[in-house]
Every structure is written in structure tokens, then in C-alpha cells.
Write a protein that holds these residues in place. Structure first.
Motif, PDB file in Angstrom:
ATOM      1  N   TRP A 670       0.830  -1.162   0.018  1.00 15.83           N
ATOM      2  CA  TRP A 670       0.049  -0.069  -0.173  1.00 15.83           C
ATOM      3  C   TRP A 670       1.003   1.293   0.077  1.00 15.83           C
ATOM      4  N   ARG A 671       1.874   1.378   1.002  1.00 12.32           N
ATOM      5  CA  ARG A 671       2.818   2.233   0.864  1.00 12.32           C
ATOM      6  C   ARG A 671       3.307   2.729  -0.546  1.00 12.32           C
ATOM      7  N   LEU A 672       3.913   1.509  -1.070  1.00 11.66           N
ATOM      8  CA  LEU A 672       4.647   1.290  -2.319  1.00 11.66           C
ATOM      9  C   LEU A 672       3.675   2.264  -3.342  1.00 11.66           C
ATOM     10  N   PHE A 673       2.572   1.565  -3.481  1.00 14.93           N
ATOM     11  CA  PHE A 673       1.397   2.087  -4.378  1.00 14.93           C
ATOM     12  C   PHE A 673       1.484   3.488  -4.349  1.00 14.93           C
ATOM     13  N   GLY A 674       1.457   4.278  -3.120  1.00 13.58           N
ATOM     14  CA  GLY A 674       1.120   5.479  -2.970  1.00 13.58           C
ATOM     15  C   GLY A 674       2.426   6.375  -3.465  1.00 13.58           C
ATOM     16  N   GLU A 675       3.378   5.576  -3.927  1.00 14.44           N
ATOM     17  CA  GLU A 675       4.583   6.387  -4.571  1.00 14.44           C
ATOM     18  C   GLU A 675       4.459   6.448  -6.164  1.00 14.44           C
ATOM     19  N   ALA A 676       3.297   5.949  -6.578  1.00 11.46           N
ATOM     20  CA  ALA A 676       3.493   5.634  -8.298  1.00 11.46           C
ATOM     21  C   ALA A 676       3.466   6.744  -9.008  1.00 11.46           C
ATOM     22  N   GLU A 681      13.632  12.858 -11.655  1.00 11.82           N
ATOM     23  CA  GLU A 681      14.139  13.491 -13.013  1.00 11.82           C
ATOM     24  C   GLU A 681      14.540  12.363 -13.985  1.00 11.82           C
ATOM     25  N   ASP A 682      15.119  11.360 -13.540  1.00  8.57           N
ATOM     26  CA  ASP A 682      15.569  10.261 -14.554  1.00  8.57           C
ATOM     27  C   ASP A 682      14.599   9.611 -15.221  1.00  8.57           C
ATOM     28  N   GLY A 683      14.692   9.494 -16.790  1.00  4.25           N
ATOM     29  CA  GLY A 683      13.803   8.791 -17.285  1.00  4.25           C
ATOM     30  C   GLY A 683      13.436   7.660 -17.394  1.00  4.25           C
ATOM     31  N   SER A 684      14.630   6.779 -17.447  1.00  5.83           N
ATOM     32  CA  SER A 684      14.434   5.255 -17.244  1.00  5.83           C
ATOM     33  C   SER A 684      15.595   4.541 -16.421  1.00  5.83           C
ATOM     34  N   ASP A 685      15.071   3.593 -15.753  1.00  7.10           N
ATOM     35  CA  ASP A 685      16.166   2.632 -15.177  1.00  7.10           C
ATOM     36  C   ASP A 685      16.163   1.361 -15.996  1.00  7.10           C
ATOM     37  N   LYS A 686      17.044   0.953 -16.700  1.00  9.42           N
ATOM     38  CA  LYS A 686      17.154  -0.127 -17.557  1.00  9.42           C
ATOM     39  C   LYS A 686      16.992  -1.356 -16.776  1.00  9.42           C
ATOM     40  N   ALA A 687      18.047  -1.524 -15.797  1.00  7.54           N
ATOM     41  CA  ALA A 687      17.854  -2.668 -14.786  1.00  7.54           C
ATOM     42  C   ALA A 687      16.613  -2.915 -14.317  1.00  7.54           C
ATOM     43  N   LEU A 688      15.755  -1.996 -13.920  1.00 10.79           N
ATOM     44  CA  LEU A 688      14.615  -2.047 -13.161  1.00 10.79           C
ATOM     45  C   LEU A 688      13.421  -2.754 -14.223  1.00 10.79           C
ATOM     46  N   ASP A 689      13.450  -1.887 -15.513  1.00 10.92           N
ATOM     47  CA  ASP A 689      12.662  -2.497 -16.634  1.00 10.92           C
ATOM     48  C   ASP A 689      12.765  -3.750 -16.971  1.00 10.92           C
ATOM     49  N   ARG A 690      14.149  -4.186 -17.014  1.00 12.92           N
ATOM     50  CA  ARG A 690      14.432  -5.775 -17.142  1.00 12.92           C
ATOM     51  C   ARG A 690      13.806  -6.557 -15.943  1.00 12.92           C
ATOM     52  N   LYS A 691      14.136  -6.255 -14.800  1.00 12.23           N
ATOM     53  CA  LYS A 691      13.591  -6.946 -13.727  1.00 12.23           C
ATOM     54  C   LYS A 691      11.940  -7.142 -13.897  1.00 12.23           C
ATOM     55  N   LEU A 692      11.446  -6.061 -14.113  1.00 14.03           N
ATOM     56  CA  LEU A 692       9.833  -5.985 -14.165  1.00 14.03           C
ATOM     57  C   LEU A 692       9.281  -6.844 -15.133  1.00 14.03           C
ATOM     58  N   HIS A 693       9.923  -6.888 -16.475  1.00 16.77           N
ATOM     59  CA  HIS A 693       9.409  -7.604 -17.580  1.00 16.77           C
ATOM     60  C   HIS A 693       9.635  -9.140 -17.293  1.00 16.77           C
ATOM     61  N   GLN A 694      11.034  -9.545 -16.617  1.00 13.64           N
ATOM     62  CA  GLN A 694      11.319 -10.904 -16.190  1.00 13.64           C
ATOM     63  C   GLN A 694      10.154 -11.260 -15.188  1.00 13.64           C
ATOM     64  N   THR A 695       9.792 -10.564 -14.291  1.00 11.81           N
ATOM     65  CA  THR A 695       9.042 -10.793 -13.311  1.00 11.81           C
ATOM     66  C   THR A 695       7.676 -11.177 -13.697  1.00 11.81           C
ATOM     67  N   SER A 728      11.927   7.549 -10.810  1.00  6.61           N
ATOM     68  CA  SER A 728      11.996   7.615 -12.532  1.00  6.61           C
ATOM     69  C   SER A 728      10.538   7.234 -12.984  1.00  6.61           C
ATOM     70  N   ALA A 729      10.572   7.594 -14.342  1.00  6.12           N
ATOM     71  CA  ALA A 729       9.388   6.990 -15.044  1.00  6.12           C
ATOM     72  C   ALA A 729       9.422   5.327 -14.979  1.00  6.12           C
ATOM     73  N   SER A 730      10.520   4.633 -14.971  1.00  2.20           N
ATOM     74  CA  SER A 730      10.588   3.305 -15.004  1.00  2.20           C
ATOM     75  C   SER A 730      10.076   2.658 -13.551  1.00  2.20           C
ATOM     76  N   ARG A 731      10.443   3.500 -12.400  1.00  2.00           N
ATOM     77  CA  ARG A 731      10.045   3.237 -11.262  1.00  2.00           C
ATOM     78  C   ARG A 731       8.373   3.347 -11.382  1.00  2.00           C
ATOM     79  N   ALA A 732       7.924   4.482 -11.615  1.00  2.00           N
ATOM     80  CA  ALA A 732       6.306   4.847 -11.557  1.00  2.00           C
ATOM     81  C   ALA A 732       5.852   3.650 -12.348  1.00  2.00           C
TER      82      ALA A 732
END
Length: 840
Positions: A670-676, A681-695, A728-732
Motif C-alpha cells: 500500500w505504501r509503495l503504491f502511494g509512490e506511483a 528527474e531520471d527518465g528510465s532505469d534499464k535494470a528495473l525495466d528488465r527486472k519488471l518484465h522478467q517478473t 523515475s518513469a521506470s519506477r512509476a
């Protein structure tokens, strides 16, 4: 989204909205791919238990996920509502079984709704209602017309407590499956379904059930019990009336030279004839009839026999006489009711032979054991024949074939196949069940009730003051005119075994016309059930009967489906610690508390003895009420706990710390969803993008495989990575996707978060997040850098980076540079994408 998550408020809100929108109602007209997800429907005992919650949560996750990937999902619920517990309650509580049952259904339905299951309640059925059992009566008459239903006098299993007949499958270790009473044998006129006609097909069909557990298929295979061997006749040394031979069947004709006695059942014609003139034998036979008929009971009971004084003549050795016993381990219902006993190679025969001091000659031996005597255990392993005349030296299979060939050539035996499976006796001497739709007329015999007179409804005005079936005593219900001749006649007062009710309910869920049990085309669009979930204890009873019933309906052309359940999953139980007071009383979890390092009785402070972790049971008071837990933690925390930790096929120990940990994670999400909305300022996080899609990809596969604990572990991992990532946009985007990933598991939390994020519509109607295949492949690798074989640092580089660039990055690694301290390596060894070793 700064407010604290309120689970009870969210649960009620979203359950109301789902109901109003009929979110989970299956559309028969849909052109989407179809998924039929079903958990075994419950008996309405009055309260759901934690085991129910686990079972239905698993099915619910799969059903919700299938909706998200674009399927039209049928996920119904109903009630297996007939049976003895309702009659017992009527006697104990002085209430009508129908009132008790319907009140329980209302209570349990309210409990299930509190858990937010995505169920199509528009298709709810209760087997005790005439609009269900009337159609069952019609199907029963269809099977009768096809020759698959018959009535005969038969030896039956009689439960003296429930005062009803039990099928063999309902006798567990010689006791009634519900009452626990020792089962007796009686002879009664009974209705039977001809399941044996489908024995070969039922056995063969198991080979195609590749989405069933092997253990369940093996249990059914053993119960069907196909045996190939020799059926042959011993000559009696003296006739019994006009009986001059004894017919037996043996799966081990190779051991025929090791036979040292023959045995018959107490109800065998020879035994019955001898008992007329032998009071001791008659008394022994009556004792045999009082014992159970289940295989386990027969195998474990003390072996007893009565020497008839007769002998049978060995077919290969005319001078050898084998004594003939009446034995309590031989049943008339199996084979021919007579056996050739070979003590050296059958444990049951050996136990009997030792008791009555009969010979135990060895006729099969492994190399070197030819002179080894038989000890306390029969030898059932491989070997070659010894002491066996013309088959000496042969292996077991060759010897079987040789004996069968000789028996057939000489005309005293025939190679044949027999089955352990017996026809299904469905008559039950009780009120609360489906009335069997037949009428007994003195002139016309047994007459089917005309279909336009269905349903034959149970009378409401019955009394349970006297044990037994109240339909037998009813002053008016059983009296009816014969539909053929119009003369006074009597209704059948037996009702159907409740396993008939559950043998076709999954078809009625798929199609519910008023004028017939189901519409063939409509039902076939849903069937077979894609995923069926329930306890392994139903492996033989319900699952075998449902497979038979579907085949029987296919046989008479009502449906073109033979296997009812394409996929089967048998979940583990939910277990709990047990607690005992000093006086030996079982204590409930709420009656104790921990003080320091010890558990004590809350009220008295007396020390508590911790017992084993066991299946929850009322008798041991280690039951957890789901309502109490939901009221404290909310539905989602309970659902999450059910999916966590243990693989779903294993038992799940219930612990207070476990549910508290689930509640903490719900709030963490719930707390994490509140940070959506925090994009940084950073546009993307390639490592996070990869982790998300693998998940996303991994969780989809885990849910399809019903590996819910693995999916939960991946969600924990992804949440950890998201929490550590910079805004970042990736995190959101990852947070938004995470809400979709957990929606099948914690749907109320997900709906509340989705609404706060501004998601379109309900998350229950949202699509599963798409996967970018390019992000499933790691394009970076972490390489270990060693100096003289010892790890000094790691570097992350592009996959397939040229050797020279890898060497340069390795030399520049801070810990490596410090270790080298200016020294130049003599040699650099590079294992591509894995390792660099510097030799100095």
C-alpha cells in the motif's frame, strides 16, 4: 494516497461494486477463449474452515489471472447439500434437515463473499433442491433405460450407526467413512450402477490425463484392479450336494506347485451348504459377516479359518490333497469367492498357514536362495521356479504362460482377466437424499416414475424420533398408484448415494436449462473442466464416480465428453499446533498465551504442553476461524498467507507470525503504491525495466503451473528492487504494473490502489501487463575478477564484450588495482562472460 489502508472498508466497498457490476458472471455467448476453473464444492456444514479458504484462493487466483489474459472464465460455486450430517443434526437439534442445510448455506455463502472470490453466483446450485435433483432423477432413468442401472439382492456394507448401506469405496479401514462405526455385512435389495462395464475404459483413460497427479492416477488404477491370470477348477475329494468342483482365480498360476490349502468365503455355496448341518461352521460364518469388507480391513485383521474336513485335488499332482478352509480373508464379492493359497509367496496366506500349521513350500527363488526356508515374510520378488515339476527353471512370466497353456489344453482352466472394481451400489436407507424414481407394484413389478411426474420430491413432514429411514414410516408419501396399471403401489424409499449428486454437478454449472439437466452443445463449449482443485481424499470416491458418470452420459449420447476434468490439482491441508492443559484437555489457540519462553493457559497461568502440528480438527481444538482472522487483518492478508511459503501441494502450517507477516506486506505494498506518482528527474532505469518484465513473465508461468509460492517470491523480489530504485518513469511504471501483478492475489488492495492511481475501470477487468521479449534476455553480465585465483572484485559489462575491453575493465577495478599495487600481470585468463583471472 496518504491515508492508512483500511482493509475492512476496502473489502466491503469492492465486494459491493463487483456484485453490482456482476463482474464475474460468465457469458455463454462470448467468443473469447474459455477457461473453466472449479474447486470441489463444499458440504454446507455451517462454517467454512481455513482449508476451504486455501482451496478457493488457489482457484480464484487462476480464475482472475485467466480473465486478465483475455479469457471468458467460468468459476462457479454450489453446495453438496444432501447427506447424513443433516439427518444427524435433525435428531440432535430437533430441526428439519432442509432448514439446517439452507441456514448453513446462507452462513457459508456470506463467509465466502467476505473473501472476495471471483465467483459466478448466478449459477449457484444446491443439490438438495428439487430443481437440481429432479434432473438427476431424469438422468438416472436415462441410464436405467440404457441398461446401466439394475436392482438385485446383494451382500452390502451396513453402517450400524448411520443405519445405511455404504459402497466399498466408503469403507475406510473397515469403518464407515462418516460415522467411523465398524461396518457389518448384510443382504439387501439394492440399486446399482454398472460401473464395471466401463472398467477397461476408465483404466485406459488414465493414460491421457497428463495434467493429473501421478499418485491419484495410481490410486484409481489400483482400485480398478485389472488382474490377468488363470481361472481354473479344483476337483473336490467328495461332493457337496451336486457341487463337485471348486473354481478359483489366481494371478500367480506359476506358484501352483506351492499351494498347500484352498479357502472359500463364508457365503460361498459350499460353505452355505455345509453350514446347514454344521452349527460351528454356521457360527463362524456369521462371525465373518460381522467384519468389514474393505481391502485394508481384510488385510490387517487376524486371519481365521474353519477346516471343512474336505480337500481339493491338485490338478498336476492327483495324489496331493489340499485341505479346504472357510476363511475370513476371502470375500464372495471378489473373484470367485475362493482362492488357491500359496503361503511361501503371499503374506496373507503365510499368516494363515503359520496359525494352522500348514506347509509353506518355496517354489520361487532368487539365485542362491533355493535352499533358504521361508521366514516370517513371504517371498514376492523375482526368481526362477523350483520344486515345480515341468516348470522348474523357468522365470515367473514364462512359468505363468506354461501353466495357463497346460490348463487350457487339458480343459480345466482358462487364462482370463478379472477386475477388483465392483458395480456401484447407490441405494441409501435415509431421508436426506435424492429419491430414487421408481415404484413397486405387486402386479407390474418395479416401474420407473414417468418423466412428466419428476421431480419426485421429498416430503417435508418427517420425524426423526426413531432411528432409520423416515420415508419408510411416512403415512402418505410412499403410497402411490402404479403408473402402468393404476393399482395401489409403493414408492422406492431408498435415496441415492450423495456421490451421485457430485458426479455431474460440474455439467449443470456449465448449462442450466429449466426443462432438462443440461444443453449438450452449451455444456460442451465449457467442458471438460480446465482446472479442478480439491483434496486427494477424493481420488477414488468422487473422482472415479465422476469419470464413470460422464462416460455413461457419453455412452447414451447425452454429451460428447468422456473425461470431466482435464487438469486436476490436489492441494495440501492447513495444519496447526496442538495444545494440552495439565489435565489432558485440548486447548484452543485463543485459550493460551506466551509468557516469556513458555506457553500458559491464559486464565489460570497453568503450563501448556505443545503438541504436534496436525490437520485442523474440532476435536483437538486447533481450528482457526477464518472470520476472526478476516475481521482482524482483512481478506487480502488471509489470501496472501494462503499462497505464501509452502508449495500448494504440501501442507501449510498456520502460524500467528505468518499471518502477521502477510498483513505487514499488504501494508508495505500500500505504501509503495502511494509512490506511483513520483517520477523523478531520471527518465528510465534499464535494470528495473528488465527486472519488471522478467517478473511479469515469470509470475504468469508460475500461476499457470499453480506454483503460487514461487509467484509470491517473485513479487517480494520485485518490491525490494522497486523500493531501492531512485524515482523515475521506470519506477512509476513498475509500481503500476505491480498493482496488476498482485491483483489476482490481493484484489481489494489492488482495486483501491488502481482507483487512487487513476486506473481506467476496475482492475478486475484490466489486462495482464504486456511483456517486452527483448527485456527477458539479460544483455549485461557480472564477471568475477580474480588475482592468483582469489576473488578480488566484480565488474558488470555488456554481454559478449571483446576480450581486450574486458581485460582493461578488470585491471581498472578498484580492489584489483589495490591488490596489484602497480605490478603488471604475467598472464590474463578470460573466460567469456564469466571470469577474469590475473596471474602475477
Amino acid at each position: 494516497m496518504q491515508r492508512r489502508f483500511n482493509p475492512l472498508e476496502a473489502d466491503a466497498k469492492w465486494q459491493r461494486i463487483w456484485d453490482e457490476k456482476q463482474s464475474f458472471r460468465a457469458d455463454d455467448a462470448s467468443t473469447k477463449p474459455r477457461s473453466y476453473v472449479l474447486e470441489m464444492f463444499p458440504y454446507p456444514s455451517g462454517r467454512i474452515h481455513i482449508g476451504h479458504v486455501r482451496n478457493y484462493t488457489m482457484g480464484d487466483v487462476l480464475a482472475r489471472y485467466r480473465r486478465m489474459i483475455g479469457h471468458e472464465v467460468l468459476h462457479p460455486m454450489g453446495w453438496d447439500a444432501f447427506g447424513m450430517p443433516a439427518e444427524n443434526a435433525a435428531m440432535e437439534k430437533k430441526v428439519h434437515p432442509g432448514d439446517w442445510t439452507r441456514s448453513n448455506i446462507a452462513n457459508m455463502k456470506a463467509q465466502l463473499k467476505k473473501l472476495g472470490f471471483a465467483l459466478d453466483w448466478s449459477r449457484e446450485i444446491a443439490t438438495c433442491e428439487p430443481d437440481y435433483y429432479g434432473h438427476e432423477q431424469a438422468l438416472f432413468l436415462d441410464l436405467y433405460e440404457a441398461g446401466l442401472v439394475y436392482r438385485k439382492e446383494s451382500a452390502v456394507n451396513w453402517d450400524p450407526v448411520d443405519m445405511t448401506v455404504l459402497a466399498n469405496e466408503q469403507v475406510i479401514d473397515g469403518r464407515g467413512w462418516r460415522s467411523g462405526a465398524l461396518v457389518e455385512k448384510r443382504k439387501l435389495n439394492q440399486w446399482f450402477l454398472k460401473i464395471t462395464q466401463f472398467a477397461d475404459d476408465l483404466l485406459e483413460g488414465l493414460k491421457g490425463l497428463d495434467q493429473w497427479p501421478d499418485k491419484v492416477k495410481l490410486m484409481q488404477e489400483n482400485w480398478i484392479g485389472k488382474s490377468q491370470g488363470l481361472q481354473f477348477r479344483f476337483r473336490l475329494d467328495a461332493p457337496v450336494g451336486d457341487i463337485t468342483e471348486l473354481e478359483v482365480f489366481s494371478t500367480r498360476p506359476d506358484t501352483i506347485f506351492g499351494a498347500s490349502f484352498a479357502a472359500i468365503a463364508a457365503d460361498h455355496p459350499i460353505a452355505l451348504a455345509l453350514a446347514e448341518k454344521d452349527a460351528q461352521l454356521a457360527a463362524f460364518a456369521e462371525e465373518c459377516r460381522r467384519t468389514g469388507t474393505a481391502a485394508a480391513e481384510v488385510e490387517t485383521q487376524e486371519k481365521k479359518g474353519y477346516d471343512t474336513g474336505l480337500s481339493v485335488i491338485h490338478p498336476f499332482l492327483p495324489d496331493r490333497r489340499l485341505p479346504l478352509f472357510v476363511a475370513n480373508f476371502v470375500l464372495m464379492e471378489y473373484g470367485t469367492g475362493a482362492v488357491m493359497a500359496v503361503p511361501a509367496h503371499d503374506q496373507r496366506d503365510l499368516d494363515f498357514a503359520r496359525k494352522y500349521m500348514l506347509p509353506t513350500p518355496r517354489v520361487v527363488a532368487a539365485p542362491g536362495d533355493e535352499d533358504k526356508p521361508i521366514g516370517e515374510e513371504a517371498y514376492t520378488g523375482p526368481g526362477r521356479l523350483i520344486n515345480s515339476g515341468f516348470i522348474d527353471g523357468m522365470d515367473v512370466e514364462a512359468a505363468k504362460a506354461a501353466v495357463i497353456a497346460r490348463a487350457e489344453a487339458e480343459g480345466w482352466g482358462l487364462g482370463t482377466t478379472i477386475w477388483r472394481l465392483r458395480d456401484w451400489g447407490v441405494s441409501r436407507q435415509r431421508y436426506w437424499g435424492t429419491p430414487i424414481p421408481f415404484i413397486h407394484c405387486d402386479g407390474c413389478g418395479v416401474v420407473p416414475v414417468p418423466k412428466d411426474q419428476l421431480p419426485v420430491k421429498l416430503p417435508e413432514d418427517v420425524s426423526f424420533d426413531i432411528p432409520g429411514n423416515p420415508l419408510e414410516r411416512h403415512p402418505t408419501w410412499r403410497h402411490v398408484d402404479c403408473p402402468q396399471c393404476g393399482q395401489p403401489a409403493r414408492r422406492e424409499t431408498d435415496t441415492l448415494d450423495t456421490f451421485v449428486d457430485s458426479s455431474w454437478y460440474f455439467i449443470r454449472f456449465a448449462s442450466q436449462p429449466d426443462d432438462r439437466p443440461f444443453d449438450k452443445a452449451e455444456a460442451e463449449r465449457w467442458l471438460p473442466v480446465g482446472q479442478y482443485i480439491g483434496g486427494v481424499e477424493h481420488a477414488i470416491l468422487h473422482l472415479l464416480y465422476a469419470r464413470f458418470w460422464t462416460r455413461a452420459l457419453s455412452h447414451i449420447g447425452l454429451i460428447d465428453v468422456k473425461e470431466p476434468f482435464a487438469g486436476l490439482f490436489t492441494q495440501g491441508m492447513v495444519t496447526h499446533e496442538t495444545y494440552k492443559a495439565p489435565d489432558g484437555r485440548w486447548l484452543a489457540p485463543q485459550e493460551i498465551e506466551k509468557r516469556g519462553d513458555v506457553f500458559v493457559v491464559s486464565d489460570t497461568g497453568e503450563p501448556v504442553t505443545l503438541g504436534r502440528v496436525e490437520k485442523m480438527s474440532k476435536s483437538k481444538k486447533n481450528v482457526v476461524d477464518p472470520d476472526d482472522i478476516i475481521d482482524q487483518y482483512g481478506a487480502d492478508a488471509v489470501r496472501w498467507f494462503m499462497l505464501s511459503d509452502s508449495p500448494p501441494e504440501r501442507d501449510l502450517p498456520w502460524t500467528a507470525s505468518g499471518i502477521e507477516g502477510s498483513w505487514r506486506f499488504v501494508n508495505r505494498l500500500w505504501r509503495l503504491f502511494g509512490e506511483a506518482g513520483e517520477r523523478g528527474e531520471d527518465g528510465s532505469d534499464k535494470a528495473l525495466d528488465r527486472k519488471l518484465h522478467q517478473t511479469i513473465d515469470g509470475i504468469a508461468k508460475d500461476i499457470e503451473a499453480l506454483s503460487f509460492n514461487k509467484a509470491v517470491a517473485k513479487i517480494y523480489e520485485l518490491a525490494n528492487v522497486i523500493e531501492k530504485a531512485a524515482p523515475s518513469a521506470s519506477r512509476a511504471e513498475a509500481i503500476r504494473a505491480l498493482a496488476l501483478l498482485v491483483a489476482p492475489m490481493v484484489p481489494h488492495l489492488a482495486e483501491e490502489a488502481w482507483a487512487d492511481m487513476g486506473g481506467e475501470g476496475l482492475i478486475a477487468d484490466a489486462a495482464w501487463p504486456p511483456v517486452d521479449p527483448a527485456l527477458l534476455v539479460d544483455d549485461e553480465v557480472t564477471i568475477a575478477v580474480q588475482v592468483m585465483g582469489k576473488l578480488r572484485d566484480t565488474i558488470t559489462v555488456a554481454k559478449g564484450l571483446p576480450k581486450a575491453e574486458v581485460e582493461a575493465l578488470a585491471l581498472a577495478a578498484p580492489n584489483v588495482a589495490r591488490t596489484l599495487d602497480g605490478a603488471v600481470p604475467k598472464k590474463i585468463i578470460v573466460v567469456p562472460d564469466r571470469l577474469v583471472n590475473l596471474v602475477v
